[in-house]
Write a protein that holds these residues in place. Structure first.
Motif, PDB file in Angstrom:
ATOM      1  N   PRO A  87       4.255   1.827  -0.653  1.00  0.00           N
ATOM      2  CA  PRO A  87       5.114   2.156  -1.803  1.00  0.00           C
ATOM      3  C   PRO A  87       4.354   2.737  -3.002  1.00  0.00           C
ATOM      4  O   PRO A  87       4.778   3.757  -3.541  1.00  0.00           O
ATOM      5  CB  PRO A  87       5.782   0.815  -2.143  1.00  0.00           C
ATOM      6  CG  PRO A  87       5.710   0.028  -0.893  1.00  0.00           C
ATOM      7  CD  PRO A  87       4.467   0.447  -0.187  1.00  0.00           C
ATOM      8  N   PRO A  88       3.230   2.130  -3.423  1.00  0.00           N
ATOM      9  CA  PRO A  88       2.551   2.740  -4.574  1.00  0.00           C
ATOM     10  C   PRO A  88       2.012   4.141  -4.283  1.00  0.00           C
ATOM     11  O   PRO A  88       2.069   4.999  -5.162  1.00  0.00           O
ATOM     12  CB  PRO A  88       1.401   1.785  -4.884  1.00  0.00           C
ATOM     13  CG  PRO A  88       1.438   0.712  -3.897  1.00  0.00           C
ATOM     14  CD  PRO A  88       2.645   0.830  -3.075  1.00  0.00           C
ATOM     15  N   VAL A  89       1.514   4.351  -3.077  1.00  0.00           N
ATOM     16  CA  VAL A  89       1.017   5.693  -2.759  1.00  0.00           C
ATOM     17  C   VAL A  89       2.171   6.690  -2.789  1.00  0.00           C
ATOM     18  O   VAL A  89       2.061   7.782  -3.368  1.00  0.00           O
ATOM     19  CB  VAL A  89       0.306   5.706  -1.386  1.00  0.00           C
ATOM     20  CG1 VAL A  89      -0.040   7.139  -0.984  1.00  0.00           C
ATOM     21  CG2 VAL A  89      -0.959   4.856  -1.440  1.00  0.00           C
TER      22      VAL A  89
ATOM     23  N   TYR B 121       4.756   6.399  -4.558  1.00  0.00           N
ATOM     24  CA  TYR B 121       5.066   6.588  -5.975  1.00  0.00           C
ATOM     25  C   TYR B 121       4.196   7.689  -6.584  1.00  0.00           C
ATOM     26  O   TYR B 121       4.690   8.589  -7.253  1.00  0.00           O
ATOM     27  CB  TYR B 121       4.867   5.268  -6.727  1.00  0.00           C
ATOM     28  CG  TYR B 121       4.743   5.440  -8.212  1.00  0.00           C
ATOM     29  CD1 TYR B 121       5.870   5.502  -9.022  1.00  0.00           C
ATOM     30  CD2 TYR B 121       3.495   5.583  -8.816  1.00  0.00           C
ATOM     31  CE1 TYR B 121       5.765   5.699 -10.378  1.00  0.00           C
ATOM     32  CE2 TYR B 121       3.374   5.782 -10.187  1.00  0.00           C
ATOM     33  CZ  TYR B 121       4.508   5.833 -10.959  1.00  0.00           C
ATOM     34  OH  TYR B 121       4.395   6.043 -12.308  1.00  0.00           O
ATOM     35  N   PHE B 122       2.886   7.611  -6.307  1.00  0.00           N
ATOM     36  CA  PHE B 122       1.993   8.614  -6.898  1.00  0.00           C
ATOM     37  C   PHE B 122       2.304  10.016  -6.356  1.00  0.00           C
ATOM     38  O   PHE B 122       2.278  10.990  -7.098  1.00  0.00           O
ATOM     39  CB  PHE B 122       0.525   8.254  -6.648  1.00  0.00           C
ATOM     40  CG  PHE B 122      -0.001   7.262  -7.641  1.00  0.00           C
ATOM     41  CD1 PHE B 122      -0.299   7.656  -8.929  1.00  0.00           C
ATOM     42  CD2 PHE B 122      -0.164   5.928  -7.294  1.00  0.00           C
ATOM     43  CE1 PHE B 122      -0.762   6.745  -9.862  1.00  0.00           C
ATOM     44  CE2 PHE B 122      -0.623   5.005  -8.225  1.00  0.00           C
ATOM     45  CZ  PHE B 122      -0.925   5.409  -9.510  1.00  0.00           C
ATOM     46  N   ILE B 123       2.600  10.083  -5.077  1.00  0.00           N
ATOM     47  CA  ILE B 123       2.904  11.400  -4.516  1.00  0.00           C
ATOM     48  C   ILE B 123       4.177  11.961  -5.143  1.00  0.00           C
ATOM     49  O   ILE B 123       4.204  13.083  -5.638  1.00  0.00           O
ATOM     50  CB  ILE B 123       3.046  11.307  -2.976  1.00  0.00           C
ATOM     51  CG1 ILE B 123       1.685  10.988  -2.364  1.00  0.00           C
ATOM     52  CG2 ILE B 123       3.588  12.619  -2.416  1.00  0.00           C
ATOM     53  CD1 ILE B 123       1.701  10.752  -0.886  1.00  0.00           C
ATOM     54  N   ILE B 124       5.215  11.132  -5.165  1.00  0.00           N
ATOM     55  CA  ILE B 124       6.502  11.643  -5.642  1.00  0.00           C
ATOM     56  C   ILE B 124       6.503  11.941  -7.134  1.00  0.00           C
ATOM     57  O   ILE B 124       6.931  13.006  -7.562  1.00  0.00           O
ATOM     58  CB  ILE B 124       7.628  10.644  -5.307  1.00  0.00           C
ATOM     59  CG1 ILE B 124       7.782  10.545  -3.788  1.00  0.00           C
ATOM     60  CG2 ILE B 124       8.946  11.081  -5.942  1.00  0.00           C
ATOM     61  CD1 ILE B 124       8.695   9.437  -3.330  1.00  0.00           C
ATOM     62  N   PHE B 125       6.001  10.996  -7.919  1.00  0.00           N
ATOM     63  CA  PHE B 125       6.178  11.166  -9.356  1.00  0.00           C
ATOM     64  C   PHE B 125       4.991  11.804 -10.061  1.00  0.00           C
ATOM     65  O   PHE B 125       5.062  12.132 -11.242  1.00  0.00           O
ATOM     66  CB  PHE B 125       6.525   9.830 -10.011  1.00  0.00           C
ATOM     67  CG  PHE B 125       7.883   9.341  -9.611  1.00  0.00           C
ATOM     68  CD1 PHE B 125       9.025   9.954 -10.102  1.00  0.00           C
ATOM     69  CD2 PHE B 125       8.023   8.285  -8.711  1.00  0.00           C
ATOM     70  CE1 PHE B 125      10.276   9.515  -9.722  1.00  0.00           C
ATOM     71  CE2 PHE B 125       9.272   7.851  -8.325  1.00  0.00           C
ATOM     72  CZ  PHE B 125      10.412   8.470  -8.828  1.00  0.00           C
ATOM     73  N   LYS B 126       3.869  11.953  -9.359  1.00  0.00           N
ATOM     74  CA  LYS B 126       2.714  12.578 -10.011  1.00  0.00           C
ATOM     75  C   LYS B 126       2.312  13.886  -9.328  1.00  0.00           C
ATOM     76  O   LYS B 126       2.013  14.866  -9.992  1.00  0.00           O
ATOM     77  CB  LYS B 126       1.515  11.616 -10.030  1.00  0.00           C
ATOM     78  CG  LYS B 126       1.771  10.326 -10.766  1.00  0.00           C
ATOM     79  CD  LYS B 126       1.921  10.540 -12.263  1.00  0.00           C
ATOM     80  CE  LYS B 126       2.479   9.288 -12.921  1.00  0.00           C
ATOM     81  NZ  LYS B 126       2.780   9.481 -14.325  1.00  0.00           N
TER      82      LYS B 126
ATOM     83  N   MET C  69       0.833  -1.212   0.000  1.00  0.00           N
ATOM     84  CA  MET C  69       0.000   0.000   0.000  1.00  0.00           C
ATOM     85  C   MET C  69       0.864   1.257   0.000  1.00  0.00           C
ATOM     86  O   MET C  69       0.637   2.167  -0.788  1.00  0.00           O
ATOM     87  CB  MET C  69      -0.777   0.005   1.317  1.00  0.00           C
ATOM     88  CG  MET C  69      -2.235  -0.060   1.399  1.00  0.00           C
ATOM     89  SD  MET C  69      -3.403   0.654   0.362  1.00  0.00           S
ATOM     90  CE  MET C  69      -3.318   2.367   0.600  1.00  0.00           C
TER      91      MET C  69
END
Lengths: 284, 308
Positions: free
Chosen positions: A3-5, A7-12, A1
């Protein structure tokens, strides 16, 4: 849960915040937050830029052209395939039309170049034997859009038709029987049963493709560009790439990119709202 | 799905028991004609490329090839295989595809599974949080700066991480979990005192094999075909994936010059032939598994299109 969140915060989401760069004078040493504010300077610069009108025109022209041609073709393909009773023929057509989807953009563009090459390309060789003069297709700004759009159709119609075929398979068979009793011919069945059955899927796909209008095939267009066709092929995203990463004009390029994203968002919301009104189908 | 198809199938056979009217037969004939034209239009370029790649350099450049190979030879492939850059690109692409797919699939499932559970608090805000990134993005430069600030520029990670999750794949996976894994399973596991981690590994993953296959294939094909991230994030040639190397050979035509005229013509013909062989070689991994891939791709698209 987590790591993907992350990911979205950092890269999006961080990039979205970073887009304030458009209102600042970027300074490598001071970073995004240390750089001074300049208000709408870069947007004004963009709107005053004589190239701006061409960029917008090319972007919209190419996207609407590919929408107008690319949207109906898979629907027609699916409708036609649906009428075919010979399972072997149907499967062959499906397999073959689906295959080009797996070709990478780089390879696709090089295929286009090999085929259309003025000296050695097969298209000019054939045209030559028929007595036509050789044409430098990719050097003609007037032909650029058609080359882009029709090669796209060639590559993706089979893939895009899958959703519609599924929708057709899901149509209640009793509708066909009723139509038969009413004496409808095949064409009338297609218009009155198949087409309405496809509508919900078609509307969703239309909305999604409108949402992509401003992001239209950057990779492919960039690769197809050459100095001769630039007047028709320079679009907002290729311009952002050149200005921003190649010329290191970060703030200006961010402003152009932000402008692009905003138009995109507005278009998407508009079409979605319209679709909701007209056909009760929408993304949310 | 298959039930629907068989229903549709029986409807078709019923229809054909009644004799078709003349108009209908004309209509069908036109449809077959159109589809045959489409079939040829799609197939011909593919055959032409493969045939050219197997023909002699002279035949290719003089336009003698139009359908089947002329003067069959494997010279094109031999010179491709002698090209160190291509081999390196191939190896790099295999690496990026394998590792990238593993990372992407793992991350996608990690977020899609909680999103599929109705009991999960914050499910719809999280879904909105994710889908919003489909609608709006910071743009190229701000994203580039983030990747840069994390020190990923010019490392292999730049191709594996910044684009690891595709929202569309998350939606597909979520829909699959929602439709095919009953809520009761996790309740039963809870009662039996099974931990969440153990539940995922021993119950969910075995049931999720089809979706793992679908996701892996889609990510793998995407990763194999990607070039743009490499173009902006990588500087060191030895890290380049195959697509970037293809770009420099096929599109920018970076071939070595300065030879005498006769040699140059030969070289040029060879370069043309190599392009065809390269195209085939670069597409080979995907095409070899294509019949298998296609089934799963269709499945993936269908799962994704069911409204959740």
């Amino acid at each position: 849960m987590i790591p993907p969140v992350a990911y979205f915060i950092i890269f999006k989401y961080v990039p979205m915040v970073n887009a304030v760069l458009a209102f600042k004078d970027y300074n490598v040493i001071k970073g995004i937050w240390g750089s001074p504010w300049v208000g709408t300077k870069y947007f004004e610069l963009l709107f005053q830029n004589p190239a701006f009108a061409t960029l917008i025109k090319n972007t919209l022209y190419i996207s609407f052209y590919s929408l107008v041609v690319g949207f109906p073709v898979p629907i027609l393909l699916a409708l036609a395939l649906n009428e075919v009773k010979n399972a072997k023929f149907k499967k062959t057509v499906q397999m073959v039309t689906y295959a080009p989807y797996f070709i990478s953009t780089v390879v696709m563009v090089s295929i286009i170049m090999l085929f259309l090459s003025p000296r050695l390309g097969i298209v000019n060789t054939i045209a030559g034997t028929l007595g036509f003069e050789a044409v430098n297709f990719l050097g003609e700004p007037g032909l650029f859009r058609s080359i882009y759009v029709f090669s796209d159709v060639w590559q993706s119609m089979g893939y895009s038709a899958v959703i519609y075929l599924a929708a057709l398979a899901g149509i209640d068979p009793s509708l066909y029987e009723a139509a038969k009793v009413d004496g409808a011919n095949r064409f009338q069945k297609m218009v009155n049963i198949d087409l309405p059955g496809l509508l919900p899927a078609a509307v969703i796909i239309l909305i999604l493709s409108v949402g992509n209008i401003m992001a239209v095939g950057f990779e492919k267009i960039y690769l197809l560009q050459n100095p001769l066709n630039l007047s028709a092929s320079e679009i907002i995203s290729t311009y952002v790439y050149k200005m921003g990463l190649l010329n290191a004009n970060y703030s200006f390029a961010t402003a152009v990119g932000l402008f692009n994203s905003l138009i995109n968002l507005v278009l998407l919301l508009t079409v979605n709202a319209a679709a909701k009104r007209l056909s009760n189908t929408s993304l949310w | 799905m298959s039930k629907l198809q068989s229903q549709a199938g029986s409807a078709v056979s019923q229809r054909s028991t009644i004799r078709e009217s003349f108009g209908d037969r004309v209509f069908i004939a036109i449809i077959y004609l159109i589809l045959t034209v489409v079939l040829i239009a799609v197939l011909y370029p593919l055959i032409y490329i493969v045939s050219s790649s197997l023909s002699s350099p002279a035949a290719v450049t003089s336009g003698k090839v139009w359908l089947w190979p002329v003067d069959m030879t494997l010279d094109g492939y031999k010179s491709v295989l002698r090209n160190d850059q291509v081999i390196m690109g191939y190896a790099n692409s295999l690496f990026y595809t394998t590792i990238g797919t593993i990372i992407s699939v793992a991350l996608t499932i990690m977020i899609a599974y909680p999103l599929s559970k109705k009991t999960f608090v914050g499910r719809s805000p999280l879904m909105m949080f994710i889908t919003f990134t489909m609608l709006f993005s910071g743009g190229l430069i701000p994203t580039y700066l983030v990747v840069k600030s994390m020190g990923l520029i010019d490392t292999r990670w730049a191709l594996l991480i910044p684009n690891a999750i595709w929202v569309w794949q998350v939606i597909i996976a979520r829909t699959f979990f929602q439709n095919s894994i009953p809520e009761e399973l996790s309740e039963a596991a809870d009662i039996d005192g099974c931990s969440d981690i153990r539940f995922i590994f021993s119950v969910i993953l075995p049931l999720a094999k089809p979706i793992v296959a679908v996701l892996s294939l889609m990510y793998a094909v995407g990763q194999w075909n990607a070039y743009f991230d490499a173009l902006i994030y990588l500087k060191t040639q030895s890290l380049y994936p195959l697509q970037l190397i293809l770009r420099s050979i096929l599109i920018l035509s970076n071939s070595t010059g300065n030879m005498d005229v006769g040699e140059m013509v030969k070289q040029q013909q060879m370069a043309e032939l190599m392009k065809f062989s390269l195209i085939v070689m670069a597409s080979l991994p995907v095409l070899v598994i294509y019949p298998f891939v296609q089934r799963y791709f269709v499945q993936g698209m269908l799962i994704g299109s069911v409204k959740g």
